[in-house]
Design a protein around this motif. Structure first.
Motif: not given
Length: 344
Positions: A26-30, A50-52, A81-86, A280-281
Motif C-alpha cells: 500500500x505504501x512505505x512510510x515512517x 491493506x485498506x486505503x 492493515x498489516x505492517x512490518x519494519x523494512x 478491518x474486515x
C-alpha cells in the motif's frame, strides 16, 4: 516442523478454512498509528498493506471498512492493515540500501508486500477443523520487541523467525536471528501472532496483553489457551520475502564476515523481528470464511486480481529517500544502534 511446501500441502489433503493470500504494498512510510498514533514521522520505516483508510492516527472508533475505498489484499472485503519494519543492507563502506520485497510462490505479479494467513489449525495440520473466533471490529495487536538484541529476549515470542531461502519454496530451517551466509533466493521473515484472547479487550496499552500464547507449545501444536485468555482465535501469520540476492557478494559484506542486514530501526541481530495488525474486515466476512471450506480461493469471499491489488496505494506522508543508497537509516537509528552496541 516438517519441511513441506504450501503448494505440496494443498495436494496432500483437503483443507478447511486455511486462508492464504497476498497483499500488495500500500505504501512505505515512517508511520505507526498503533504504537505512535498521531506521530509523523514515526521512529522507523514500515511497509504497510491493506485498506486505503490507513492514516497517521487510525482512530479505533471509526469504521475502517466504511472509510476505505480499496484494499491492496486479494480478498476485497479485507480492509485490515498489516505492517512490518523494512529491511536494509549495510555495505562495507557503511552506506545503506533498502531491500525490496518480492511476491511468494503462486502470487507472481503482486507488487512486493507479503503473504497473510488466517488458520483454524497449524499450517501442517491437514484437517483444519477447529472452531475459532474471528477478530472483532476495533481489534488490534502487536507482537515482538523492537529493543530485543539477544536470543533470550527473542525467545519470549514464539515463532518470529527467519528462513534462508535456497528456492522460493524453502521453509526450513528457521532461526531467530538473521542468516549468517548469503541466501540464494532471499530471506523470508515469518511473524506468527498469539492466538488466545481474553474475550473482553480489543486492545491493551502494550497492544499485546489482551492476547496470549497457549499454556504450552504453540497454536500449531494444539496447546490449550490459558484461563486468563480462554477464547481461541485464528492464527494470523505473515510471510515476507526479502530480495537479498542482489547483495550476496561477500566482498561487499563487513570485513569481519558478519552478516550485513539490519532492520530499519537499527537492529542487526534480527531478534527484534515484529509485526502490527489492525482488523478491518467488512461485516462478518472473516468469520464467514473461517467457518467455510476455504483454501486460497474462498467461495464465501470476493477476490480481486493482482492489477487491482497493485492499484490500491496511498501517498506517502513523510517525504524522505527510501530507494537510493543512504548514509544513515531513516530516523537516524543506525547511529543510535552503533552507540548502544558499544556502550552497553
Amino acid at each position: 516442523m516438517k519441511a513441506l511446501t504450501v503448494a505440496a500441502l494443498a495436494l496432500v489433503a483437503p483443507v478447511t478454512a486455511l486462508l492464504r493470500f497476498p497483499c500488495a504494498q500500500l505504501v512505505i512510510d515512517r508511520l505507526d498509528p498503533l504504537v505512535t498514533p498521531g506521530q509523523a514521522p514515526s521512529p522507523h520505516l514500515h511497509q504497510i498493506l491493506g485498506g486505503d483508510s490507513f492514516n497517521v492516527t487510525m482512530d479505533p472508533e471509526k469504521d475502517m471498512p466504511g472509510e476505505s475505498t480499496c484494499t491492496s489484499c486479494q480478498f476485497s472485503e479485507d480492509f485490515s492493515n498489516y505492517w512490518t519494519a523494512i529491511l536494509y543492507f549495510k555495505a562495507r563502506n557503511g552506506t545503506y540500501k533498502r531491500v525490496r520485497q518480492i511476491p511468494n510462490s503462486g502470487f507472481e505479479g503482486v507488487n512486493g508486500g507479503m503473504t497473510v494467513y488466517y488458520m483454524q489449525d497449524g499450517l501442517y495440520n491437514f484437517q483444519q477443523t477447529s472452531k475459532v473466533q474471528g477478530f472483532q471490529p476495533g481489534f488490534r495487536m502487536f507482537i515482538g520487541d523492537v529493543n530485543a538484541r539477544t536470543k533470550e529476549e527473542a525467545e519470549r515470542f514464539r515463532q518470529l523467525t527467519f528462513t534462508c531461502l535456497d528456492n522460493i519454496n524453502t521453509r526450513d530451517p528457521q532461526t531467530l536471528d538473521f542468516p549468517s551466509e548469503p541466501c540464494r533466493a532471499g530471506i523470508m521473515t515469518a511473524v506468527r501472532f498469539p492466538t488466545c484472547w481474553d474475550g473482553v479487550n480489543l486492545d491493551s496499552p502494550d497492544h499485546m496483553a489482551h492476547m496470549s500464547y497457549p499454556e504450552f507449545g504453540s497454536f500449531e501444536s494444539g496447546g490449550p489457551c490459558p484461563a486468563s485468555h480462554p477464547v481461541r482465535m485464528g492464527q494470523l501469520f505473515y510471510e515476507v520475502i526479502w530480495d537479498t540476492a542482489p547483495f550476496n557478494n561477500k566482498d561487499d559484506w563487513p570485513e569481519d564476515g558478519s552478516q550485513p542486514f539490519v532492520w530499519s530501526f537499527g537492529d542487526a541481530t534480527g531478534y527484534a523481528n515484529h509485526g502490527d495488525y489492525l482488523f478491518g474486515w467488512k461485516d462478518d466476512a472473516l468469520q464467514r470464511a473461517l467457518d467455510s471450506p476455504c483454501y486460497i480461493n474462498c467461495p464465501t469471499l470476493e477476490t480481486q486480481d493482482a492489477a487491482a491489488m497493485n492499484a490500491c496505494t496511498v501517498p506517502r506522508v513523510v517525504e524522505e529517500e527510501i530507494d537510493d543508497w543512504v548514509e544513515d537509516l531513516p530516523g537516524g537509528h543506525s547511529a543510535e544502534y552503533i552507540k548502544k552496541r558499544w556502550t552497553d
